[in-house]
Design a protein around this motif. Structure first.
Motif, PDB file in Angstrom:
ATOM      1  N   UNK A   1      -0.611  -0.274  -7.162  1.00 57.55           N
ATOM      2  CA  UNK A   1       0.326   0.372  -8.078  1.00 57.55           C
ATOM      3  C   UNK A   1      -0.218   1.697  -8.595  1.00 57.55           C
ATOM      4  N   UNK A   2      -1.512   1.744  -8.876  1.00 56.53           N
ATOM      5  CA  UNK A   2      -2.131   2.999  -9.328  1.00 56.53           C
ATOM      6  C   UNK A   2      -2.015   4.065  -8.243  1.00 56.53           C
TER       7      UNK A   2
ATOM      8  N   UNK B   1       0.842  -1.197   0.000  1.00 53.25           N
ATOM      9  CA  UNK B   1       0.000   0.000   0.000  1.00 53.25           C
ATOM     10  C   UNK B   1       0.879   1.249   0.000  1.00 53.25           C
ATOM     11  N   UNK B   2       0.264   2.401  -0.195  1.00 48.65           N
ATOM     12  CA  UNK B   2       1.008   3.652  -0.352  1.00 48.65           C
ATOM     13  C   UNK B   2       1.836   3.988   0.878  1.00 48.65           C
ATOM     14  N   UNK B   3       1.279   3.828   2.062  1.00 51.58           N
ATOM     15  CA  UNK B   3       2.018   4.173   3.276  1.00 51.58           C
ATOM     16  C   UNK B   3       3.253   3.292   3.436  1.00 51.58           C
ATOM     17  N   UNK B   4       3.090   1.992   3.197  1.00 52.69           N
ATOM     18  CA  UNK B   4       4.242   1.087   3.273  1.00 52.69           C
ATOM     19  C   UNK B   4       5.285   1.474   2.243  1.00 52.69           C
ATOM     20  N   UNK B   5       4.837   1.765   1.027  1.00 53.75           N
ATOM     21  CA  UNK B   5       5.751   2.129  -0.054  1.00 53.75           C
ATOM     22  C   UNK B   5       6.536   3.393   0.303  1.00 53.75           C
TER      23      UNK B   5
ATOM     24  N   UNK C   1      -0.075   7.653  -8.444  1.00 45.14           N
ATOM     25  CA  UNK C   1      -0.808   8.915  -8.265  1.00 45.14           C
ATOM     26  C   UNK C   1      -0.329   9.735  -7.070  1.00 45.14           C
ATOM     27  N   UNK C   2      -0.018   9.055  -5.975  1.00 41.22           N
ATOM     28  CA  UNK C   2       0.160   9.767  -4.713  1.00 41.22           C
ATOM     29  C   UNK C   2       1.600   9.825  -4.209  1.00 41.22           C
ATOM     30  N   UNK C   3       2.523   9.161  -4.900  1.00 45.09           N
ATOM     31  CA  UNK C   3       3.934   9.251  -4.533  1.00 45.09           C
ATOM     32  C   UNK C   3       4.627  10.091  -5.602  1.00 45.09           C
ATOM     33  N   UNK C   4       5.107  11.253  -5.221  1.00 49.35           N
ATOM     34  CA  UNK C   4       5.606  12.216  -6.200  1.00 49.35           C
ATOM     35  C   UNK C   4       7.098  12.085  -6.490  1.00 49.35           C
ATOM     36  N   UNK C   5       7.866  11.509  -5.563  1.00 57.00           N
ATOM     37  CA  UNK C   5       9.300  11.408  -5.788  1.00 57.00           C
ATOM     38  C   UNK C   5       9.606  10.584  -7.039  1.00 57.00           C
ATOM     39  N   UNK C   6      10.701  10.931  -7.691  1.00 56.55           N
ATOM     40  CA  UNK C   6      11.125  10.209  -8.890  1.00 56.55           C
ATOM     41  C   UNK C   6      12.316   9.293  -8.623  1.00 56.55           C
TER      42      UNK C   6
END
Length: 451
Positions: free
Chosen positions: A236-237, A190-194, A241-246
């Motif tokens: 993954x979506x 999930x996003x928080x874990x990522x 969408x919500x993780x901005x770092x490259x």
């Protein structure tokens, strides 16, 4: 004007791919350099491929070809150079390579998996030993590579995050670069874990989506949920969408079974809808193989894996997806812990191993090379290490002449060659050609690379 003091020859490690317009794309597998020959330079090069030695005009073209390793001095033994660098990689201690397995458990039951899930998790005592191991080893390393594997490492999510943070801090304290990767089925990503893992410099992710939903759910079923595809894709979506770092890269891996190519256009359409033109996501195709275990059905193994490389990377790039152009094909790329004396797989019980496939084979005892003691010291059976590191058969001359020799040096898988006493050539030439075609499609050859 000729350079009369030096004679040249064409490198035997050049991979060539001709374009429909007649241009010639070249990659040298020793240097990983890529160029594009146009017009009369194509025939000039092809004529010299047939010659044992020749002299060259001085100038920009000659310098570019020589600097890139496409044309070499007649006296330069490139095979011996490769073997020298190969030995430095195998026996060097500058790089610490570790695969961590926080659990052998898994929430998937993939059709081709060689592992048998067992509900065994790393306990606190072993975790402390592992951290002490890194505290001992990192100060003596110039680079650290950590790979998270399982089972499914994110079933032990809190511990994985905690250990990733601790290892990151150890590397930062000692000013040692850390390269950290994870193989995860993506179900718990999930996003928080990522975000937390990225903050710990875990920047490379490999997540399998084995085709569109029907095919994926058949090949990679969750033990309880009949639709694992939707959960993974939604994770993954949300990351996209919500993780901005490259700073991160997610490899979307498709294990291609015999029936999968019939659905790959549908698959690429789904991926393109969400990830096209986002350079943080790339696609990777791997034919299903028999890695061992009792689940594999031989009918699922594609007859011709090269056909995947010849077609689907080109299609992916046309869909706007990051494709073969992003692959690293440097010498010895993909070498795992089994190839390196300073490479270890640390199982959840604190035992040390060389190969996750061997762990589940009849060679499991030979694979168990030692353990980490309470002080974080590795206790190693050097006799077992020798069997992994030293090949009984001498290097074959035909390997030295193969264009892919700088990649594998005739022994890319010690388990196959040194332990099972089998030889299997994993020829990556079609992948190299796919990289060249994708680079050309995207106009990635700079002005200095076009001759």
């Amino acid at each position: 004007m000729f350079d009369n003091e030096v004679t040249y020859r064409v490198s035997k490690y050049n991979v060539a791919e001709q374009t429909p317009s007649g241009d010639l794309l070249l990659m040298n597998m020793r240097t990983e350099d890529c160029i594009k020959l146009t017009g009369g330079f194509v025939s000039w090069y092809l004529e010299r491929v047939q010659k044992n030695s020749f002299q060259m005009d001085l100038g920009t073209m000659r310098n570019r070809l020589v600097d890139g390793g496409f044309i070499i001095s007649e006296q330069f033994d490139e095979a011996k150079w490769v073997e020298l660098k190969h030995r430095e990689t195998l026996y060097g201690s500058d790089v610490l390579a570790v695969t961590l397995m926080p659990t052998n458990d898994c929430n998937f039951r993939c059709a081709y998996c060689y592992q048998t899930p067992t509900p065994v998790y790393m306990d606190e005592a072993v975790e402390k030993r592992v951290i002490r191991f890194f505290e001992r080893k990192v100060p003596h390393s110039k680079k650290v590579r950590v790979s998270w594997f399982g089972g499914e490492p994110l079933l032990n999510r809190e511990q994985t995050c905690r250990m990733a943070s601790a290892i990151n801090e150890i590397c930062k304290k000692n000013h040692v670069p850390l390269i950290s990767t994870i193989n995860t089925n993506g179900y718990n990503l999930d996003v928080d874990t990522f975000k937390y893992l990225v903050s710990c410099r875990l920047l490379e992710y490999e997540v399998c989506l084995d085709g569109p939903p029907d095919i994926h759910n058949k090949m990679r079923p969750h033990k309880d949920n009949p639709d694992s595809f939707s959960t993974i894709l939604n994770n993954l979506i949300n990351i996209q969408r919500y993780v901005k770092t490259k700073t991160f890269e997610v490899t979307l891996r498709c294990n291609v079974a015999s029936e999968t190519p019939n659905y790959l256009d549908e698959y690429l359409s789904i991926l393109a809808k969400y990830f096209a033109h986002d350079s943080r996501f790339r696609v990777y195709f791997q034919g299903v193989r028999d890695w061992g275990g009792n689940r594999i059905n031989q009918k699922d193994i594609p007859e011709n894996e090269n056909s995947i490389n010849e077609l689907w990377y080109d299609k992916a790039v046309q869909y706007g997806l990051k494709s073969a152009e992003a692959f690293s094909l440097t010498p010895f790329v993909g070498y795992c812990e089994a190839n390196r004396k300073n490479g270890y797989i640390i199982n959840c019980d604190g035992t040390l191993h060389k190969c996750t496939i061997a762990m589940y084979s009849k060679y499991a005892n030979l694979d168990a090379i030692g353990h980490i003691d309470e002080y974080g010291r590795e206790v190693i059976d050097e006799g077992k290490i020798a069997q992994w590191m030293i090949a009984e058969k001498p290097l074959r001359d035909k390997c030295r002449k193969c264009k892919m020799f700088p990649i594998c040096v005739g022994n890319s898988c010690p388990f196959k060659t040194n332990i099972e006493k089998k030889y299997k050539c994993n020829n990556l030439e079609e992948v190299a050609k796919a990289k060249l075609r994708c680079m050309d499609y995207l106009n990635l050859f700079s002005e200095k690379d076009v001759i």
